[in-house]
Design a protein around this motif. Structure first.
Motif, PDB file in Angstrom:
ATOM      1  N   THR A  46       0.842  -1.201   0.000  1.00  0.00           N
ATOM      2  CA  THR A  46       0.000   0.000   0.000  1.00  0.00           C
ATOM      3  C   THR A  46       0.881   1.256   0.000  1.00  0.00           C
ATOM      4  N   MET A  47       1.925   1.245   0.815  1.00  0.00           N
ATOM      5  CA  MET A  47       2.826   2.393   0.879  1.00  0.00           C
ATOM      6  C   MET A  47       3.559   2.607  -0.440  1.00  0.00           C
ATOM      7  N   LEU A  48       4.050   1.523  -1.036  1.00  0.00           N
ATOM      8  CA  LEU A  48       4.742   1.625  -2.323  1.00  0.00           C
ATOM      9  C   LEU A  48       3.797   2.151  -3.394  1.00  0.00           C
ATOM     10  N   GLY A  49       2.595   1.566  -3.440  1.00  0.00           N
ATOM     11  CA  GLY A  49       1.596   1.968  -4.436  1.00  0.00           C
ATOM     12  C   GLY A  49       1.190   3.421  -4.250  1.00  0.00           C
ATOM     13  N   HIS A  50       1.015   3.805  -3.015  1.00  0.00           N
ATOM     14  CA  HIS A  50       0.646   5.186  -2.727  1.00  0.00           C
ATOM     15  C   HIS A  50       1.735   6.147  -3.203  1.00  0.00           C
ATOM     16  N   ARG A  51       2.983   5.781  -2.905  1.00  0.00           N
ATOM     17  CA  ARG A  51       4.097   6.644  -3.320  1.00  0.00           C
ATOM     18  C   ARG A  51       4.173   6.741  -4.844  1.00  0.00           C
ATOM     19  N   ALA A  52       3.876   5.640  -5.519  1.00  0.00           N
ATOM     20  CA  ALA A  52       3.976   5.620  -6.987  1.00  0.00           C
ATOM     21  C   ALA A  52       2.783   6.302  -7.646  1.00  0.00           C
ATOM     22  N   LEU A  53       1.583   6.073  -7.092  1.00  0.00           N
ATOM     23  CA  LEU A  53       0.374   6.446  -7.833  1.00  0.00           C
ATOM     24  C   LEU A  53      -0.505   7.507  -7.161  1.00  0.00           C
ATOM     25  N   GLY A  54      -0.292   7.733  -5.878  1.00  0.00           N
ATOM     26  CA  GLY A  54      -1.142   8.710  -5.189  1.00  0.00           C
ATOM     27  C   GLY A  54      -2.601   8.335  -5.318  1.00  0.00           C
ATOM     28  N   ALA A  55      -3.417   9.286  -5.768  1.00  0.00           N
ATOM     29  CA  ALA A  55      -4.871   9.083  -5.836  1.00  0.00           C
ATOM     30  C   ALA A  55      -5.284   8.080  -6.912  1.00  0.00           C
ATOM     31  N   LYS A  56      -4.333   7.682  -7.769  1.00  0.00           N
ATOM     32  CA  LYS A  56      -4.680   6.697  -8.799  1.00  0.00           C
ATOM     33  C   LYS A  56      -4.698   5.265  -8.244  1.00  0.00           C
ATOM     34  N   LEU A  57      -4.313   5.149  -6.975  1.00  0.00           N
ATOM     35  CA  LEU A  57      -4.420   3.838  -6.309  1.00  0.00           C
ATOM     36  C   LEU A  57      -5.605   3.861  -5.352  1.00  0.00           C
ATOM     37  N   ARG A  58      -6.444   2.865  -5.482  1.00  0.00           N
ATOM     38  CA  ARG A  58      -7.554   2.730  -4.541  1.00  0.00           C
ATOM     39  C   ARG A  58      -7.217   1.572  -3.593  1.00  0.00           C
ATOM     40  N   SER A  59      -7.067   1.882  -2.306  1.00  0.00           N
ATOM     41  CA  SER A  59      -6.752   0.842  -1.311  1.00  0.00           C
ATOM     42  C   SER A  59      -7.997   0.534  -0.494  1.00  0.00           C
ATOM     43  N   VAL A  60      -8.409  -0.727  -0.517  1.00  0.00           N
ATOM     44  CA  VAL A  60      -9.596  -1.088   0.248  1.00  0.00           C
ATOM     45  C   VAL A  60      -9.240  -2.038   1.389  1.00  0.00           C
ATOM     46  N   PHE A  61      -9.854  -1.783   2.516  1.00  0.00           N
ATOM     47  CA  PHE A  61      -9.701  -2.647   3.687  1.00  0.00           C
ATOM     48  C   PHE A  61     -11.038  -3.327   3.891  1.00  0.00           C
ATOM     49  N   ILE A  62     -11.062  -4.645   3.768  1.00  0.00           N
ATOM     50  CA  ILE A  62     -12.331  -5.363   3.868  1.00  0.00           C
ATOM     51  C   ILE A  62     -12.520  -5.916   5.272  1.00  0.00           C
ATOM     52  N   ASN A  63     -13.493  -5.384   5.969  1.00  0.00           N
ATOM     53  CA  ASN A  63     -13.815  -5.885   7.316  1.00  0.00           C
ATOM     54  C   ASN A  63     -14.654  -7.141   7.163  1.00  0.00           C
ATOM     55  N   ASN A  64     -14.004  -8.287   7.416  1.00  0.00           N
ATOM     56  CA  ASN A  64     -14.676  -9.574   7.210  1.00  0.00           C
ATOM     57  C   ASN A  64     -15.389 -10.080   8.468  1.00  0.00           C
ATOM     58  N   GLY A  65     -15.338  -9.284   9.547  1.00  0.00           N
ATOM     59  CA  GLY A  65     -16.068  -9.692  10.763  1.00  0.00           C
ATOM     60  C   GLY A  65     -15.357 -10.732  11.592  1.00  0.00           C
ATOM     61  N   ILE A  66     -14.181 -11.177  11.138  1.00  0.00           N
ATOM     62  CA  ILE A  66     -13.452 -12.193  11.910  1.00  0.00           C
ATOM     63  C   ILE A  66     -12.086 -11.656  12.311  1.00  0.00           C
ATOM     64  N   MET A  67     -12.036 -10.337  12.458  1.00  0.00           N
ATOM     65  CA  MET A  67     -10.781  -9.701  12.846  1.00  0.00           C
ATOM     66  C   MET A  67     -10.709  -9.479  14.343  1.00  0.00           C
ATOM     67  N   ARG A  68      -9.486  -9.173  14.775  1.00  0.00           N
ATOM     68  CA  ARG A  68      -9.287  -8.867  16.179  1.00  0.00           C
ATOM     69  C   ARG A  68     -10.012  -7.589  16.560  1.00  0.00           C
ATOM     70  N   GLN A  69     -10.237  -7.458  17.857  1.00  0.00           N
ATOM     71  CA  GLN A  69     -10.927  -6.286  18.403  1.00  0.00           C
ATOM     72  C   GLN A  69     -10.289  -4.986  17.908  1.00  0.00           C
ATOM     73  N   GLY A  70     -11.105  -4.102  17.342  1.00  0.00           N
ATOM     74  CA  GLY A  70     -10.639  -2.768  16.951  1.00  0.00           C
ATOM     75  C   GLY A  70      -9.714  -2.741  15.744  1.00  0.00           C
ATOM     76  N   GLU A  71      -9.562  -3.880  15.062  1.00  0.00           N
ATOM     77  CA  GLU A  71      -8.603  -3.979  13.957  1.00  0.00           C
ATOM     78  C   GLU A  71      -8.916  -3.023  12.795  1.00  0.00           C
ATOM     79  N   PRO A  72     -10.148  -2.978  12.291  1.00  0.00           N
ATOM     80  CA  PRO A  72     -10.414  -2.061  11.164  1.00  0.00           C
ATOM     81  C   PRO A  72     -10.112  -0.606  11.538  1.00  0.00           C
ATOM     82  N   GLU A  73     -10.522  -0.193  12.739  1.00  0.00           N
ATOM     83  CA  GLU A  73     -10.284   1.176  13.185  1.00  0.00           C
ATOM     84  C   GLU A  73      -8.782   1.435  13.323  1.00  0.00           C
ATOM     85  N   ARG A  74      -8.070   0.446  13.874  1.00  0.00           N
ATOM     86  CA  ARG A  74      -6.637   0.587  14.099  1.00  0.00           C
ATOM     87  C   ARG A  74      -5.891   0.791  12.768  1.00  0.00           C
TER      88      ARG A  74
END
Lengths: 320, 320
Positions: A46-74
């Motif tokens: 994500t960091m490499l892509g962001h540095r290369a593409l900025g807003a042309k990279l769409r990064s998605v975080f999928i909350n699958n409901g089986i993550m640790r406590q507070g993980e998506p927010e963290r």
């Protein structure tokens, strides 16, 4: 044959410059997309892509409901601090529906993979119009699967993109020459905080792998709460990996002098160099009792706590 | 109201003389029968009955197939040495048939009780012609059930003897005024070896209570072998009770670099004064690892061993 770059030989600034240039050259005027899990590989990509593409990279975080406590927010907070836009997708219901009724560990894993690729991320990729997919594949992943074309072909299939019409699509794997220690070094150089680049491994199927038997929303929540306690009380323990596992077996317990047919949490904590062999961490007895007390007091329905004392082999680190 | 004789006040020679006389007077020219389990209560009753009645007492030991390794042979040998004839009845098939398909602990207990009383021992009593039944009931048992007539009525019912036509039958309970410590004292005075009168408690449903889920012959054998190892390695540990429990949950393991979906043994070892509260015994870590190693090496199918670190309450001592 992929040329390995060992962590020792890795010149991070040169590596970053080269990979950023390669991503830019590949994507050109197009757009790219990637799935961020919060693990070190996808965070570094994500960091490499962001540095290369900025807003042309769409990064998605999928909350699958089986993550640790507070993980998506963290994870969202970490990348916000780094000024990287991350889109959080709430897909909890879809994953839990896919896991319904499944008790076999392999089928569970398969249900999560299918839901992730074909259903949730696949849909996002297909609808995004992005033709470039950034992936955090590392050399160890390649070793473990069939190398080359076949592997990339499989990714398209998984995403529900017909390989015959997938001409326009391209997968970019900037970390493919590195192993985990190299990725940690690159991640650090890219500005990721230590809690990300030094993150202990967590299983792909997340907390569903920490539940023996069916991974219902309630049972995931039980093991999630136990995990919070285990990670809190064992924070200062030097171990390779520590975990809480919820058993399906019911055991007898007592609450207010009444018989209570309750649940059991198994704690595993491993000493290991390379995960191939491992020994149970020698935790102090009062600490084990404290873990048991806090878990049985704070986690609803749990009346019993055990500590695994087997070595790997014949055990494995995870239970399922 | 039964007059308690405390262990402290118990004059064993007087007690034995009185009980022997009472049994003789009650049985007269008749014959008596009793079931010997090898526990301290039934062993003490067997000794009293033998002293009172000699050959007019028939003592049967019912091998229910869910006993510890070598248990029937051990008990038979002890009483042979004491010149007391004990008849060993092989009822393994009947008990295992009754346990088939049952996973609920209460139903398991009930199946064993029913098979013991109504089927196996009931049949022996009814066919024996003996009208006097010697039982090792102690005062604690009475506290835990409805006292008096109702209780004895229940025993006849359990044995399949219609209480309406049970006039001729009589139950003799020579230990009814004692508690466990008094029985141990009386047992010692009657010549029982220390391994009998100091015997740690073992659950009524025997090894079937040490198996979570269905108690098949194979699973009983697995927990039996683990029990041998636990009792051997913890022989010198000062604990109230130690046990091995076979889980129904399957966990992943590795054998010869192959994934092996195997079984887990849970070890419990309790420090306790009166069984009402208990703490896990602080076993040395190398001993725990030795237990795990020996169990996973010697017991087929077991890939994982845990140690229970919960207190009672909220845990109970037994798992089912």
């Amino acid at each position: 044959m992929i040329a390995e770059i060992t962590a020792k030989k890795l010149n991070t600034s040169q590596f970053i410059t080269e990979q950023v240039a390669a991503i830019r050259a590949a994507v050109g005027d197009g757009t790219a997309i990637n799935a961020l899990s919060g693990g070190v590989d996808s965070s570094t990509v994500t960091m490499l892509g962001h540095r290369a593409l900025g807003a042309k990279l769409r990064s998605v975080f999928i909350n699958n409901g089986i993550m640790r406590q507070g993980e998506p927010e963290r994870v969202a907070a970490i990348f916000k601090k780094l000024s990287v836009a991350v889109e959080v997708i709430d897909a909890q219901a879809e994953f839990l529906a896919a896991l319904k009724g499944i008790t076999d560990p392999e089928q569970k894993r398969e249900a999560i993979t299918q839901t992730f690729y074909r259903q949730v991320f696949g849909r996002i990729v297909r609808e995004s119009g992005a033709k470039f997919l950034l992936q955090g594949t590392i050399l160890t992943d390649v070793d473990e699967t069939v190398a080359g074309i076949k592997r990339q072909h499989n990714v398209f299939e998984q995403l529900g993109i017909d390989p015959q019409v997938a001409f326009g699509y391209r997968i970019l794997e900037p970390l493919i020459q590195l192993r985990k220690d190299g990725v940690r070094k690159a991640g650090q150089a890219l500005g990721l905080p230590a809690e990300v680049y030094n993150r202990p491994p967590f299983p792909g199927p997340a907390l569903s792998a920490r539940v023996i038997g069916e991974a219902t929303a309630e049972r995931i929540e039980t093991v999630r709460q136990a995990t919070v306690i285990v990670e809190k009380l064992l924070k200062n323990v030097k171990a390779f990996q520590c975990m809480a596992i919820l058993h399906a077996d019911r055991v007898t317990g007592m609450r207010n002098n009444q018989r209570d047919f309750g649940q059991q949490i198994e704690i595993r904590c491993w000493d290991s160099v390379d995960a191939r062999q491992a020994q149970p961490t020698k935790l102090a007895f009062p600490l084990l009792q404290k873990l048991a007390k806090e878990i049985t007091t704070k986690v609803p329905g749990v009346v019993s706590v055990t500590y695994n004392v087997t070595s790997k082999p014949p055990s494995t680190m995870e239970a399922v």
